[in-house]
Design an enzyme around this catalytic site. Structure first.
Site, mmCIF file in Angstrom:
data_model
loop_
_atom_site.group_PDB
_atom_site.id
_atom_site.type_symbol
_atom_site.label_atom_id
_atom_site.label_comp_id
_atom_site.label_asym_id
_atom_site.label_seq_id
_atom_site.Cartn_x
_atom_site.Cartn_y
_atom_site.Cartn_z
ATOM 1 N N ASN A 9 0.868 -1.180 0.000
ATOM 2 C CA ASN A 9 0.000 0.000 0.000
ATOM 3 C C ASN A 9 0.904 1.229 0.000
ATOM 4 O O ASN A 9 1.509 1.559 1.007
ATOM 5 C CB ASN A 9 -0.880 -0.032 1.262
ATOM 6 C CG ASN A 9 -1.736 1.215 1.409
ATOM 7 O OD1 ASN A 9 -1.800 2.044 0.499
ATOM 8 N ND2 ASN A 9 -2.392 1.355 2.549
ATOM 9 N N TRP A 10 1.002 1.875 -1.155
ATOM 10 C CA TRP A 10 1.931 3.008 -1.288
ATOM 11 C C TRP A 10 1.374 4.278 -0.639
ATOM 12 O O TRP A 10 2.053 5.279 -0.563
ATOM 13 C CB TRP A 10 2.261 3.259 -2.769
ATOM 14 C CG TRP A 10 2.985 2.105 -3.422
ATOM 15 C CD1 TRP A 10 3.396 0.951 -2.805
ATOM 16 C CD2 TRP A 10 3.379 1.984 -4.796
ATOM 17 N NE1 TRP A 10 4.024 0.130 -3.721
ATOM 18 C CE2 TRP A 10 4.027 0.730 -4.951
ATOM 19 C CE3 TRP A 10 3.242 2.813 -5.922
ATOM 20 C CZ2 TRP A 10 4.536 0.298 -6.175
ATOM 21 C CZ3 TRP A 10 3.757 2.374 -7.139
ATOM 22 C CH2 TRP A 10 4.395 1.139 -7.263
ATOM 23 N N LYS A 11 0.134 4.241 -0.237
ATOM 24 C CA LYS A 11 -0.527 5.395 0.411
ATOM 25 C C LYS A 11 -0.317 6.667 -0.425
ATOM 26 O O LYS A 11 -0.189 6.581 -1.632
ATOM 27 C CB LYS A 11 -0.033 5.560 1.843
ATOM 28 C CG LYS A 11 -0.138 4.277 2.656
ATOM 29 C CD LYS A 11 0.030 4.513 4.120
ATOM 30 C CE LYS A 11 0.027 3.194 4.850
ATOM 31 N NZ LYS A 11 0.055 3.335 6.279
ATOM 32 N N HIS A 94 -9.410 0.563 5.468
ATOM 33 C CA HIS A 94 -8.104 0.825 6.090
ATOM 34 C C HIS A 94 -8.317 1.752 7.292
ATOM 35 O O HIS A 94 -9.154 2.659 7.251
ATOM 36 C CB HIS A 94 -7.151 1.469 5.077
ATOM 37 C CG HIS A 94 -5.731 1.475 5.557
ATOM 38 N ND1 HIS A 94 -5.274 2.405 6.448
ATOM 39 C CD2 HIS A 94 -4.695 0.657 5.296
ATOM 40 C CE1 HIS A 94 -4.003 2.151 6.715
ATOM 41 N NE2 HIS A 94 -3.626 1.091 6.026
ATOM 42 N N GLU A 96 -6.730 4.182 8.317
ATOM 43 C CA GLU A 96 -6.594 5.618 8.013
ATOM 44 C C GLU A 96 -7.895 6.165 7.402
ATOM 45 O O GLU A 96 -8.288 7.296 7.682
ATOM 46 C CB GLU A 96 -5.387 5.840 7.081
ATOM 47 C CG GLU A 96 -4.088 5.662 7.844
ATOM 48 C CD GLU A 96 -2.904 5.212 7.000
ATOM 49 O OE1 GLU A 96 -2.959 5.315 5.763
ATOM 50 O OE2 GLU A 96 -1.915 4.740 7.599
ATOM 51 N N GLU A 166 -4.891 -5.614 10.839
ATOM 52 C CA GLU A 166 -3.891 -4.564 11.011
ATOM 53 C C GLU A 166 -4.101 -3.865 12.356
ATOM 54 O O GLU A 166 -4.906 -2.917 12.451
ATOM 55 C CB GLU A 166 -4.022 -3.531 9.897
ATOM 56 C CG GLU A 166 -3.787 -4.080 8.514
ATOM 57 C CD GLU A 166 -3.271 -3.001 7.570
ATOM 58 O OE1 GLU A 166 -2.198 -3.172 7.006
ATOM 59 O OE2 GLU A 166 -3.944 -1.957 7.443
ATOM 60 N N GLY A 172 2.761 1.818 10.839
ATOM 61 C CA GLY A 172 3.674 2.952 10.661
ATOM 62 C C GLY A 172 4.384 3.360 11.939
ATOM 63 O O GLY A 172 4.976 4.443 12.005
ATOM 64 N N SER A 212 3.842 -2.475 10.309
ATOM 65 C CA SER A 212 5.315 -2.450 10.393
ATOM 66 C C SER A 212 5.970 -3.753 9.947
ATOM 67 O O SER A 212 6.980 -4.177 10.512
ATOM 68 C CB SER A 212 5.765 -2.051 11.802
ATOM 69 O OG SER A 212 5.319 -0.736 12.096
ATOM 70 N N GLY A 233 2.974 -1.183 4.277
ATOM 71 C CA GLY A 233 3.062 0.237 3.944
ATOM 72 C C GLY A 233 4.508 0.614 3.661
ATOM 73 O O GLY A 233 5.016 0.444 2.553
ATOM 74 N N GLY A 234 5.218 1.082 4.694
ATOM 75 C CA GLY A 234 6.580 1.620 4.545
ATOM 76 C C GLY A 234 7.522 0.748 3.728
ATOM 77 O O GLY A 234 8.192 1.246 2.808
HETATM 78 C C1 PEP Z 1 -0.633 -0.143 6.335
HETATM 79 O O1 PEP Z 1 -0.851 1.038 6.298
HETATM 80 O O2 PEP Z 1 -1.469 -0.934 5.860
HETATM 81 C C2 PEP Z 1 0.596 -0.613 6.962
HETATM 82 C C3 PEP Z 1 0.615 -1.819 7.432
HETATM 83 O O3 PEP Z 1 1.647 0.280 7.050
HETATM 84 P P1 PEP Z 1 3.122 -0.028 7.639
HETATM 85 O O4 PEP Z 1 3.591 -1.288 6.991
HETATM 86 O O5 PEP Z 1 3.944 1.149 7.249
HETATM 87 O O6 PEP Z 1 2.957 -0.179 9.111
#
Ligand code: PEP
Length: 250
Positions: A9-11, A94, A96, A166, A172, A212, A233-234
């Site tokens: 997920n590049w957000k 999600h 967010e 999640e 994050g 993470s 994400g990251g």
């Molecule tokens: C996400 O936003 O779905 C996520 C898991 O982000 P990260 O891997 O950066 O924690």
């Protein structure tokens, strides 16, 4: 046997050139089989990213989708538009979107139903806050979110979804749920799916862990019986770390 999935997920990150470069790098060395690799760029980059992926075995997801197929919904994205760029998956619910954009369980269910009716595979995200975990309310929270997101679905429809657990406190933040903590919730979610649908659905439906995820912690997570991959994400923003996750999942 559930095929492992690694979804990035590049957000709201990367300019168009960076997104294309990342897509090319992933396309070049992505495993051909044994793992399903999915990327979710911002909608504005779907066209250039889909071209950069060319014939690589990398699937495209949207980070969001409106439930209506067209109409007066300023700023929104409709399924038929996403399909034009080869999008097959949609991330829905999600944290967010829930926390920052006020998406309710009812809205998410509406979107899930619409995505399925339009033949997309929803990646449905659920997870508890730190306060809920510390208050012993993790199971109650994720069960509530799961039942709400799957309201009105039959088993055949449910089997076309992917669930992503999640924990919000791990997104994050650099804090990952331990493999045992994650497995416990994934096992529980499978039991809720069995109760809500049937054993076949509970066993067929992939459940991803997100929060993470990185190459250093992924092997121990994905080796758990009920963890079928990662929503990342990251670590999905760099070719090497993302491809490493795909290799670990093999
Ligand atoms: C996400 O936003 O779905 C996520 C898991 O982000 P990260 O891997 O950066 O924690």
């Amino acid at each position: 046997m559930r095929t492992p999935i690694v979804a990035g997920n590049w957000k709201m990150n990367l300019g168009n050139n960076e997104a294309v470069e990342l897509a090319r790098g992933i396309a070049k060395n992505c495993p051909e089989s044994g793992v399903k690799v999915i990327v979710a760029p911002v909608s504005l980059h779907l066209s250039s990213v889909s071209q950069a992926l060319a014939t690589a075995p990398v699937l495209l997801a949207s980070q969001n989708m409106h439930w209506a197929e067209s109409g007066a919904y300023t700023g929104e994205l409709a399924g038929p538009m996403l399909r034009e760029f080869g999008v097959r998956y949609v991330i829905l619910g999600h944290s967010e979107r829930r926390q920052l954009f006020g998406e309710s369980d009812e809205l998410i269910n509406h979107k899930v139903q619409s995505a399925l009716a339009q033949d997309f595979r929803p990646i449905i995200c659920i997870g508890e806050t730190l306060q809920e975990r510390e208050g012993g309310r993790t199971r109650a929270k994720v069960e509530f979110q799961l039942r709400a997101a799957y309201a009105g679905l039959n088993a055949e429809q449910a089997q076309r979804t992917i669930l992503a657990y999640e924990p919000i406190w791990a997104i994050g933040t650099g804090k990952t749920a331990s493999p045992e903590q994650a497995q416990e919730v994934h096992f529980f979610l499978r039991s809720v799916l069995k109760d809500r649908f049937d054993i076949k659905t509970a066993q067929a439906l992939p459940i991803l862990y997100g929060g993470s995820v990185k190459p250093q912690n992924f092997a121990s997570l994905i080796s758990q019986d009920d963890i079928d991959g990662g929503l990342v994400g990251g670590a999905s923003l760099k070719v090497e770390s993302f491809l490493e996750l795909a290799r670990i999942a093999l």
